[in-house]
Design a protein around this motif. Structure first.
Motif, PDB file in Angstrom:
ATOM      1  N   VAL A 199      42.311  15.523  -5.624  1.00  0.00           N
ATOM      2  CA  VAL A 199      41.816  16.678  -4.863  1.00  0.00           C
ATOM      3  C   VAL A 199      41.431  16.250  -3.449  1.00  0.00           C
ATOM      4  O   VAL A 199      41.700  16.972  -2.478  1.00  0.00           O
ATOM      5  N   ARG A 200      40.805  15.098  -3.305  1.00  0.00           N
ATOM      6  CA  ARG A 200      40.445  14.633  -1.955  1.00  0.00           C
ATOM      7  C   ARG A 200      41.690  14.362  -1.118  1.00  0.00           C
ATOM      8  O   ARG A 200      41.702  14.643   0.091  1.00  0.00           O
ATOM      9  N   ALA A 231      37.405  20.462  -9.220  1.00  0.00           N
ATOM     10  CA  ALA A 231      37.956  20.946  -7.947  1.00  0.00           C
ATOM     11  C   ALA A 231      36.955  21.853  -7.230  1.00  0.00           C
ATOM     12  O   ALA A 231      36.728  21.717  -6.017  1.00  0.00           O
ATOM     13  N   ILE A 232      36.343  22.783  -7.954  1.00  0.00           N
ATOM     14  CA  ILE A 232      35.387  23.701  -7.311  1.00  0.00           C
ATOM     15  C   ILE A 232      34.136  22.948  -6.876  1.00  0.00           C
ATOM     16  O   ILE A 232      33.566  23.237  -5.805  1.00  0.00           O
ATOM     17  N   SER A 233      33.697  21.963  -7.651  1.00  0.00           N
ATOM     18  CA  SER A 233      32.519  21.188  -7.253  1.00  0.00           C
ATOM     19  C   SER A 233      32.763  20.432  -5.954  1.00  0.00           C
ATOM     20  O   SER A 233      31.868  20.358  -5.088  1.00  0.00           O
ATOM     21  N   LEU A 245      41.577  26.024   0.322  1.00  0.00           N
ATOM     22  CA  LEU A 245      42.603  25.209  -0.319  1.00  0.00           C
ATOM     23  C   LEU A 245      42.402  25.137  -1.838  1.00  0.00           C
ATOM     24  O   LEU A 245      43.370  25.146  -2.607  1.00  0.00           O
ATOM     25  N   ILE A 246      41.141  25.091  -2.277  1.00  0.00           N
ATOM     26  CA  ILE A 246      40.872  25.053  -3.711  1.00  0.00           C
ATOM     27  C   ILE A 246      41.297  26.363  -4.370  1.00  0.00           C
ATOM     28  O   ILE A 246      41.871  26.372  -5.471  1.00  0.00           O
ATOM     29  N   SER A 290      32.071  33.782  -5.387  1.00  0.00           N
ATOM     30  CA  SER A 290      33.229  34.071  -4.537  1.00  0.00           C
ATOM     31  C   SER A 290      34.495  33.423  -5.105  1.00  0.00           C
ATOM     32  O   SER A 290      35.576  34.033  -5.077  1.00  0.00           O
ATOM     33  N   PHE A 291      34.369  32.183  -5.613  1.00  0.00           N
ATOM     34  CA  PHE A 291      35.519  31.540  -6.261  1.00  0.00           C
ATOM     35  C   PHE A 291      36.008  32.369  -7.452  1.00  0.00           C
ATOM     36  O   PHE A 291      37.219  32.549  -7.645  1.00  0.00           O
TER      37      PHE A 291
END
Length: 475
Positions: A199-200, A231-233, A245-246, A290-291
């Motif tokens: 993810v990074r 990913a969300i964290s 992007l997530i 929101s996610f």
């Protein structure tokens, strides 16, 4: 004198005797050493050789029993064929008619020998190694997996693809241990580390296909719900661009490799850990809401998930936030831009966001709110456009006829002084914005005739307040 002569004669006679013995010994050794010339070798006639051969034959016949004819003889099985019937020693040819390798001697105390099950000529052969007990004290001892009854895996007659999808069959093959792997290839901790690294890297490359390929190669379907949480964290700790992007990544991961159940379970795990996230990120509940709302709009999560979660956990503020965002008018268009102007949108939309925040500042004159909006833009390289548009909007607000003191220009000078002091906007970006205003000044005079004098006033205020350091003639 007499005794001395006797001693001399006796010494000479002993030496002569030794030399004669050496000559006789050399005669016997002639021919047994390397002697190419053949000198000194006794010659035998053909008659003498025949007599010697007859004598040796008579001796052997008297000591040994006569052998059967054709014993251990190579015979042709078929006339005109190259096949041979070779009979070797220690073979019971009368019983089997073939060579029996079980009579062969083995080294290593019989280790690796094929033995029959009770019958010497049994067709069922087993290795002697299987019958030897294992020594647990052996340094090379490895615990047998078959010794544990729970290590057996029962599989059905389904096809390979169905087994792979259902997880009943082997998920991968371990080449190092030469075994099929049932279940995940990695531990949960290792899986989380690799997902975090992927993810990074995705934040830098924006290549969602690479993340999908990485998750597929890890072959850990049991841990797929952790992808959503991880990913969300990571997106909560980053900016609006990374959060956008997530949201796009979750849409790319659905439905393969992340199924509907994996995504819903991942959001449930995330919602259950909100108390820990709020400690590090105070706005975590609003952002996770929101996610969740964005996932519903992108058809990643079904709307029924919100109602089911609300029934099982009534009063969940995260779910209520998502329902509120989905209940607004034009919610789809708004949620596509839920992460603000710094989500990597085009330059034209970024300029519109700048105009909006500058006009709101001139109405409210709240420096902290304006600074927060500038940070959310995540466009440090584009702050010169902010300076240019800010001064231009202040000139237009003051009107065509310029008074001695312009309140809008003073307010804009105070805003850029505050941004420079708090290291939000650099002095270089302010100077670059003023230089760009100098280039468009002829066109700006058509709308605002007093634009040159207003620009000179802004430059004077900027130098006095210490956030502009270019000379007045070079601005």
């Amino acid at each position: 004198m007499y005794h001395h002569s006797n001693r001399v004669r006796s010494g000479r006679s002993s030496r002569a005797l030794k030399s004669s013995k050496l000559v006789n010994a050399s005669d016997k050794l002639v021919g047994k050493v390397h002697n190419p010339s053949g000198q000194g070798v006794a010659a035998f006639s053909s008659k003498k050789k025949a007599e010697k051969k007859t004598t040796n034959t008579d001796k052997s016949s008297s000591t040994h029993q006569p052998q059967k004819q054709n014993d251990h003889e190579t015979r042709k099985i078929e006339e005109g064929s190259a096949r041979r019937n070779i009979t070797r020693k220690k073979t019971d040819a009368s019983t089997t008619g073939h060579y029996d390798s079980r009579n062969k001697k083995h080294g290593g105390a019989g280790k690796g020998k094929w033995v029959g099950g009770g019958n010497k000529h049994s067709d069922h052969l087993t290795l002697l190694d299987d019958e030897l007990p294992l020594d647990e004290n052996d340094p090379l001892y490895v615990a047998e997996e078959d010794a544990d009854p729970s290590s057996y895996v029962l599989s059905s007659h389904e096809t390979a693809d169905e087994l792979r999808i259902s997880g009943a069959g082997p998920s991968a093959y371990d080449a190092d241990n030469d075994k099929a792997v049932y279940g995940p290839m990695l531990t949960c901790a290792e899986f989380k580390i690799r997902v975090s690294d992927a993810v990074r890297e995705y934040f830098d490359s924006s290549d969602a296909d690479e993340v999908v390929r990485c998750i597929d190669e890890m072959k850990c379907r049991e841990y797929h719900p952790e992808v959503v949480k991880r990913a969300i964290s990571l997106g909560l700790d980053a900016g609006p661009r990374e959060r956008e992007l997530i949201s796009r990544l979750l849409a790319c991961l659905h439905p393969n490799p992340l199924s509907d159940d994996c995504l819903e379970l991942g959001f449930e795990v995330l919602l259950d850990s909100m108390d820990d996230l709020v400690i590090d990120i105070p706005d975590a509940k609003a952002m996770v809401g929101s996610f969740l709302a964005r996932a519903v709009v992108d058809e990643v999560v079904a709307p029924a998930f919100l109602s089911n979660r609300n029934n099982s956990h009534p009063g969940d503020c995260v779910v209520e936030k998502a329902v509120q965002l989905l209940s607004r008018e034009h919610c789809t268009a708004r949620l596509e831009k839920v992460w603000g102007p710094g989500d990597g949108r085009p330059v034209s939309e970024l300029k519109s966001a700048m105009d909006q925040l500058l006009k709101e500042y001139l109405l409210s004159r709240e420096l902290d709110e304006a600074a927060s909006c500038v940070r959310e833009l995540k466009a440090k390289h584009f702050h010169h456009e902010l300076v240019k548009r800010g001064v231009k909007i202040a000139m237009e607000e003051d009107g065509r006829d310029h008074a001695s003191k312009s309140s809008s220009l003073d307010a804009m000078a105070a805003l850029f002084k505050f941004l420079v002091q708090n290291s939000i906007v650099s002095e270089f970006q302010v100077a670059k914005g003023v230089q760009r205003l100098e280039k468009i000044l002829p066109d700006l005079k058509l709308d605002v005739p007093a634009a040159p004098s207003m620009l000179d006033e802004f430059e004077t205020l900027a130098r006095e307040q210490g956030f502009l350091h270019i000379p007045s003639g070079k601005a």
